[in-house]
Design a protein around this motif. Structure first.
Motif, PDB file in Angstrom:
ATOM      1  N   LEU A 167       0.221   5.662  10.990  1.00 33.15           N
ATOM      2  CA  LEU A 167      -0.856   5.047  10.385  1.00 33.15           C
ATOM      3  C   LEU A 167      -1.602   6.260   9.719  1.00 33.15           C
ATOM      4  O   LEU A 167      -2.232   5.772   8.660  1.00 33.15           O
ATOM      5  N   GLY A 168      -1.332   7.296  10.219  1.00 34.63           N
ATOM      6  CA  GLY A 168      -2.239   8.550   9.695  1.00 34.63           C
ATOM      7  C   GLY A 168      -2.011   8.709   8.280  1.00 34.63           C
ATOM      8  O   GLY A 168      -2.680   9.511   7.572  1.00 34.63           O
ATOM      9  N   SER A 169      -0.797   8.428   7.827  1.00 34.76           N
ATOM     10  CA  SER A 169      -0.169   8.846   6.483  1.00 34.76           C
ATOM     11  C   SER A 169      -0.789   7.722   5.362  1.00 34.76           C
ATOM     12  O   SER A 169      -0.333   8.050   4.362  1.00 34.76           O
ATOM     13  N   VAL A 170      -1.427   6.734   6.012  1.00 28.17           N
ATOM     14  CA  VAL A 170      -1.601   5.573   5.080  1.00 28.17           C
ATOM     15  C   VAL A 170      -2.962   5.850   4.156  1.00 28.17           C
ATOM     16  O   VAL A 170      -3.892   6.459   4.665  1.00 28.17           O
ATOM     17  N   ASP A 171      -2.697   5.808   2.683  1.00 21.51           N
ATOM     18  CA  ASP A 171      -3.773   6.290   1.871  1.00 21.51           C
ATOM     19  C   ASP A 171      -5.040   5.640   1.893  1.00 21.51           C
ATOM     20  O   ASP A 171      -6.266   6.117   1.989  1.00 21.51           O
ATOM     21  N   ASP A 172      -4.994   4.158   2.274  1.00 23.02           N
ATOM     22  CA  ASP A 172      -6.125   3.340   2.232  1.00 23.02           C
ATOM     23  C   ASP A 172      -6.746   3.166   3.736  1.00 23.02           C
ATOM     24  O   ASP A 172      -6.081   2.349   4.396  1.00 23.02           O
ATOM     25  N   SER A 182       9.175  18.641   3.392  1.00 21.43           N
ATOM     26  CA  SER A 182       9.790  19.879   3.720  1.00 21.43           C
ATOM     27  C   SER A 182       8.677  20.932   2.991  1.00 21.43           C
ATOM     28  O   SER A 182       8.700  22.051   3.584  1.00 21.43           O
ATOM     29  N   THR A 183       7.570  20.597   2.371  1.00 21.97           N
ATOM     30  CA  THR A 183       6.423  21.392   1.696  1.00 21.97           C
ATOM     31  C   THR A 183       5.593  21.540   2.945  1.00 21.97           C
ATOM     32  O   THR A 183       5.197  22.707   3.536  1.00 21.97           O
ATOM     33  N   CYS A 184       4.777  20.278   3.486  1.00 22.48           N
ATOM     34  CA  CYS A 184       3.690  20.481   4.352  1.00 22.48           C
ATOM     35  C   CYS A 184       4.155  20.151   5.918  1.00 22.48           C
ATOM     36  O   CYS A 184       3.049  20.194   6.846  1.00 22.48           O
ATOM     37  N   GLY A 185       5.408  19.512   6.127  1.00 24.65           N
ATOM     38  CA  GLY A 185       5.613  19.091   7.586  1.00 24.65           C
ATOM     39  C   GLY A 185       5.187  17.890   7.969  1.00 24.65           C
ATOM     40  O   GLY A 185       5.531  17.622   9.143  1.00 24.65           O
ATOM     41  N   SER A 186       4.467  17.159   7.116  1.00 29.26           N
ATOM     42  CA  SER A 186       4.031  15.676   7.637  1.00 29.26           C
ATOM     43  C   SER A 186       5.177  14.865   8.133  1.00 29.26           C
ATOM     44  O   SER A 186       6.193  14.740   7.317  1.00 29.26           O
ATOM     45  N   ALA A 245       0.848  -1.163  -0.018  1.00 27.78           N
ATOM     46  CA  ALA A 245       0.045  -0.052   0.048  1.00 27.78           C
ATOM     47  C   ALA A 245       0.905   1.190  -0.109  1.00 27.78           C
ATOM     48  O   ALA A 245       2.262   1.108   0.263  1.00 27.78           O
ATOM     49  N   THR A 246       0.185   2.403  -0.171  1.00 27.87           N
ATOM     50  CA  THR A 246       1.214   3.652  -0.223  1.00 27.87           C
ATOM     51  C   THR A 246       0.749   4.572   1.015  1.00 27.87           C
ATOM     52  O   THR A 246      -0.523   4.539   1.862  1.00 27.87           O
ATOM     53  N   ALA A 247       1.648   5.189   1.387  1.00 27.74           N
ATOM     54  CA  ALA A 247       1.483   6.344   2.437  1.00 27.74           C
ATOM     55  C   ALA A 247       2.004   7.447   1.709  1.00 27.74           C
ATOM     56  O   ALA A 247       3.112   7.759   1.192  1.00 27.74           O
ATOM     57  N   THR A 248       1.058   8.722   2.084  1.00 27.41           N
ATOM     58  CA  THR A 248       1.394  10.022   1.395  1.00 27.41           C
ATOM     59  C   THR A 248       1.265  11.096   2.359  1.00 27.41           C
ATOM     60  O   THR A 248       0.601  11.114   3.217  1.00 27.41           O
ATOM     61  N   CYS A 249       2.146  12.162   2.056  1.00 27.96           N
ATOM     62  CA  CYS A 249       2.153  13.355   3.051  1.00 27.96           C
ATOM     63  C   CYS A 249       0.827  14.032   2.620  1.00 27.96           C
ATOM     64  O   CYS A 249       0.298  13.773   1.560  1.00 27.96           O
ATOM     65  N   CYS A 257       0.456  17.225   1.654  1.00 25.54           N
ATOM     66  CA  CYS A 257       0.395  18.027   0.044  1.00 25.54           C
ATOM     67  C   CYS A 257       0.705  17.142  -0.757  1.00 25.54           C
ATOM     68  O   CYS A 257       0.547  17.245  -2.121  1.00 25.54           O
ATOM     69  N   GLY A 258       1.119  15.751  -0.796  1.00 22.73           N
ATOM     70  CA  GLY A 258       1.301  15.008  -1.949  1.00 22.73           C
ATOM     71  C   GLY A 258       2.622  14.939  -2.573  1.00 22.73           C
ATOM     72  O   GLY A 258       2.996  14.231  -3.451  1.00 22.73           O
ATOM     73  N   ALA A 259       3.401  15.605  -1.996  1.00 17.53           N
ATOM     74  CA  ALA A 259       4.917  15.812  -2.479  1.00 17.53           C
ATOM     75  C   ALA A 259       5.806  14.327  -2.252  1.00 17.53           C
ATOM     76  O   ALA A 259       6.497  14.011  -3.149  1.00 17.53           O
ATOM     77  N   VAL A 260       5.488  13.727  -1.096  1.00 12.35           N
ATOM     78  CA  VAL A 260       6.156  12.562  -0.726  1.00 12.35           C
ATOM     79  C   VAL A 260       5.197  11.375  -0.624  1.00 12.35           C
ATOM     80  O   VAL A 260       4.030  11.495  -0.176  1.00 12.35           O
ATOM     81  N   GLN A 261       5.500  10.315  -1.579  1.00 10.60           N
ATOM     82  CA  GLN A 261       4.724   8.956  -1.261  1.00 10.60           C
ATOM     83  C   GLN A 261       5.715   7.898  -1.116  1.00 10.60           C
ATOM     84  O   GLN A 261       6.587   7.678  -1.803  1.00 10.60           O
ATOM     85  N   LEU A 262       5.178   7.016  -0.236  1.00  7.65           N
ATOM     86  CA  LEU A 262       6.058   5.733   0.129  1.00  7.65           C
ATOM     87  C   LEU A 262       5.292   4.528  -0.209  1.00  7.65           C
ATOM     88  O   LEU A 262       3.760   4.782  -0.272  1.00  7.65           O
TER      89      LEU A 262
END
Length: 178
Positions: A135-140, A114-118, A29-33, A35-40
């Motif tokens: 867990l809060g960064s998980v998209d699903d 560095s953009t949104c601070g997540s 699965a993905t985890a995203t900050c 603002c969307g700039a960082v995705q894992l």
């Protein structure tokens, strides 16, 4: 007018932050900050997945600006930076880290967008080869109640009195990871 309940047996991607390209499969699965700039991407089970837990330690209180942190740990060999690795800034310290061994590096390093601070993940010298994600960064969102549901709660001695123990999670007064 009441909205229909969410079917938690299926993937659920509510509008949360600016990215709309999160995904999940049977194994990843993905985890995203925000603002969307960082995705894992990360494994949701198997060899690369270590554990999911709630932490009530003082550092997690302060770092999350909340009363606890909901975390999961994956092996670094299975954590993929899909985008934005160059956008991550890091801050590390060892003064307040709960797990300390004399003569060893006790630093815990936090990686933020560095953009949104997540806060995307933490890397601790006491946890070699692993990253601790939020867990809060998980998209699903369904994964938070299924595959990533916390099985452990640590530092319950520092849990606020009005928060009940995490249902179904093994309770530890202090560190449950060592």
């Amino acid at each position: 007018m009441a909205s229909a309940p969410v079917d938690k047996s299926k993937s659920y991607f509510p509008l949360a932050g600016l990215a709309t390209d999160g995904w999940s499969t049977e194994d990843e699965a993905t985890a995203t900050c925000f603002c969307g700039a960082v995705q894992l991407s990360f494994p949701t089970h198997g060899d690369g997945f270590v554990a999911s837990f709630v932490c009530n330690c003082a550092d997690c209180h302060k770092l999350t600006a909340s009363v606890h942190a909901s975390n999961f740990t994956v092996k670094d060999t299975h954590l993929k930076h899909l985008r934005g690795q160059e956008n991550l800034k890091k801050f590390g310290q060892s003064k307040t880290v709960f797990y300390k061994e004399d003569g060893k590096d006790n630093t815990m390093t936090n990686y933020f967008c560095s953009t949104c601070g997540s806060l995307m993940y933490r890397v601790g010298a006491a946890f070699p080869g692993m990253s601790i994600l939020r867990l809060g960064s998980v998209d699903d969102f369904t994964l938070m109640e299924t595959k990533l549901k916390p099985t452990m709660e640590q530092f319950t001695k520092d849990r606020v009195s009005w928060k009940k123990p995490t249902e179904g999670a093994k309770q530890y007064e202090e560190d449950g990871l060592h």
